[in-house]
Design a protein around this motif. Sequence first.
Motif, PDB file in Angstrom:
ATOM      1  N   HIS A 232       0.858  -1.182   0.000  1.00  0.00           N
ATOM      2  CA  HIS A 232       0.000   0.000   0.000  1.00  0.00           C
ATOM      3  C   HIS A 232       0.899   1.237   0.000  1.00  0.00           C
ATOM      4  O   HIS A 232       1.859   1.335   0.779  1.00  0.00           O
ATOM      5  N   ILE A 233       0.600   2.191  -0.882  1.00  0.00           N
ATOM      6  CA  ILE A 233       1.332   3.463  -0.923  1.00  0.00           C
ATOM      7  C   ILE A 233       0.315   4.564  -0.661  1.00  0.00           C
ATOM      8  O   ILE A 233      -0.544   4.835  -1.507  1.00  0.00           O
ATOM      9  N   GLY A 234       0.372   5.141   0.528  1.00  0.00           N
ATOM     10  CA  GLY A 234      -0.617   6.153   0.896  1.00  0.00           C
ATOM     11  C   GLY A 234      -0.348   6.679   2.283  1.00  0.00           C
ATOM     12  O   GLY A 234       0.806   6.729   2.732  1.00  0.00           O
ATOM     13  N   ALA A 240      -4.954   2.295   7.059  1.00  0.00           N
ATOM     14  CA  ALA A 240      -5.622   1.520   8.115  1.00  0.00           C
ATOM     15  C   ALA A 240      -6.839   0.793   7.546  1.00  0.00           C
ATOM     16  O   ALA A 240      -7.087  -0.375   7.883  1.00  0.00           O
ATOM     17  N   ARG A 241      -7.604   1.467   6.697  1.00  0.00           N
ATOM     18  CA  ARG A 241      -8.780   0.805   6.107  1.00  0.00           C
ATOM     19  C   ARG A 241      -8.350  -0.331   5.184  1.00  0.00           C
ATOM     20  O   ARG A 241      -8.976  -1.397   5.140  1.00  0.00           O
ATOM     21  N   PRO A 262       0.246   7.323  15.293  1.00  0.00           N
ATOM     22  CA  PRO A 262      -0.710   6.710  16.220  1.00  0.00           C
ATOM     23  C   PRO A 262      -2.052   6.449  15.558  1.00  0.00           C
ATOM     24  O   PRO A 262      -2.739   5.481  15.911  1.00  0.00           O
ATOM     25  N   GLU A 263      -2.460   7.321  14.615  1.00  0.00           N
ATOM     26  CA  GLU A 263      -3.756   7.138  13.961  1.00  0.00           C
ATOM     27  C   GLU A 263      -3.817   5.810  13.226  1.00  0.00           C
ATOM     28  O   GLU A 263      -4.822   5.097  13.279  1.00  0.00           O
ATOM     29  N   PHE A 264      -2.736   5.448  12.538  1.00  0.00           N
ATOM     30  CA  PHE A 264      -2.722   4.187  11.797  1.00  0.00           C
ATOM     31  C   PHE A 264      -2.868   3.020  12.753  1.00  0.00           C
ATOM     32  O   PHE A 264      -3.673   2.105  12.521  1.00  0.00           O
ATOM     33  N   THR A 275       2.540  -5.337   9.952  1.00  0.00           N
ATOM     34  CA  THR A 275       2.709  -4.352   8.890  1.00  0.00           C
ATOM     35  C   THR A 275       4.141  -3.814   8.887  1.00  0.00           C
ATOM     36  O   THR A 275       4.683  -3.479   9.939  1.00  0.00           O
ATOM     37  N   ILE A 276       4.721  -3.717   7.707  1.00  0.00           N
ATOM     38  CA  ILE A 276       6.102  -3.236   7.573  1.00  0.00           C
ATOM     39  C   ILE A 276       6.098  -1.930   6.778  1.00  0.00           C
ATOM     40  O   ILE A 276       5.352  -1.783   5.805  1.00  0.00           O
ATOM     41  N   ILE A 277       6.933  -0.976   7.202  1.00  0.00           N
ATOM     42  CA  ILE A 277       7.087   0.282   6.471  1.00  0.00           C
ATOM     43  C   ILE A 277       8.518   0.755   6.645  1.00  0.00           C
ATOM     44  O   ILE A 277       9.161   0.475   7.658  1.00  0.00           O
TER      45      ILE A 277
END
Length: 381
Positions: A232-234, A240-241, A262-264, A275-277
């Motif tokens: 995902h790129i965003g 999160a959705r 924190p929101e994510f 999840t990896i980033i």
Amino acid sequence: MHKNIRRLTAVAVASITLLSACGADSGSGSSGSDSDTIYFGVSGPQTGASAEQGTYWQEGFDLALEEVNAAGGIDGKQLALKWEDSQSDPKQSVPIAQKFVADDSIIAELGDFSSGASMAASATYQQAGLVQFGFTNSNPQFTDGGDHMWTTSLTQEYYQKLSADEVTKDHTKLSIVYIQSDWGKSSFDLFKAEAEAQGAEIVYESAIQPDSEDYRPVLIKARDAEPDAIVHIGYAADGARVVRQVRELGYEGTFYGGQNTPEFLESAGEAAEGTIINENLLVGNTAPRVTDFYAKFEDKYGHEPSTFSAYAYDALNVLVQAAQKGGATREGIYEGLASGDSFDSVQFGEFTFADNRRPNDVPTVPVVVQDGAYVALYPQS
């Protein structure tokens, strides 16, 4: 975490009130060199779709301001901000730039949040000789706007190449979804080119609307293409959705994306696990500059910093260092940045600016969500 978000909202409201009061000083024509206070202008979102990031900025700025002024300010003068809410909208960033350049008490500008909003205003800042420090502007064309455009942000090309290299270490069949925007499309193009250069096959690709609530039709196709990983790129909200819905659809493979905020973590919940980033804050790094920043931030706010708070903290401190090197004037800020000297930061440690007025070669670190928090994917030396 809900408590933190409510508290962040309260901070934002308080900040808007305070900064509105500061805004009343804008255009006064008072000179920073002749008054007891030096000002940086901030063009950034406090309302609108990117308000969350603006709140994180505010926390980083406030911590940095507190430290700078407690240490005596700049040349014995206190430092303050004049913030105008742009909503990260190019239609609003331009009149804000016109207001800032006409206010000679402002010796440098911080922002805007999106590259598009910043670049729309660059000509105004360049013509006036006022440094525009677009510290979250990853579009490589941002610094093409003139020699007064500077940033601590790495370019999309830099990030996406390293991200693609990381993903393709262990995965060769990728499904990719990216937000429908100039930033999203250009980031996707850069990621795809590098992934394919590394031998990966893109088995599915699709743009998504950032404000859509239901990505399932796209994610079903992404899942059914049988990828090794979904990318995902965003940003945080759409990320999160995406991860929540793709997990609900039964996808159990690797997920790269989201955003280190924190929101994510709160919005994605348990679906965020694994999840990896790729990040450059060096999460999990035990270097004193990083642990000290985390300790100070958590002591002041009661929660860990977002990367956007670190970006803001570093940006303000880099401009302060520039003023200390070249003088607390518009010309002095520029000369300090262009001095070729090194600067201190939380993100990179000591760094210098390259010819493109971005940090020279600096590291990024992949991080993974474990037990509701980001940790370094690999042990840090």
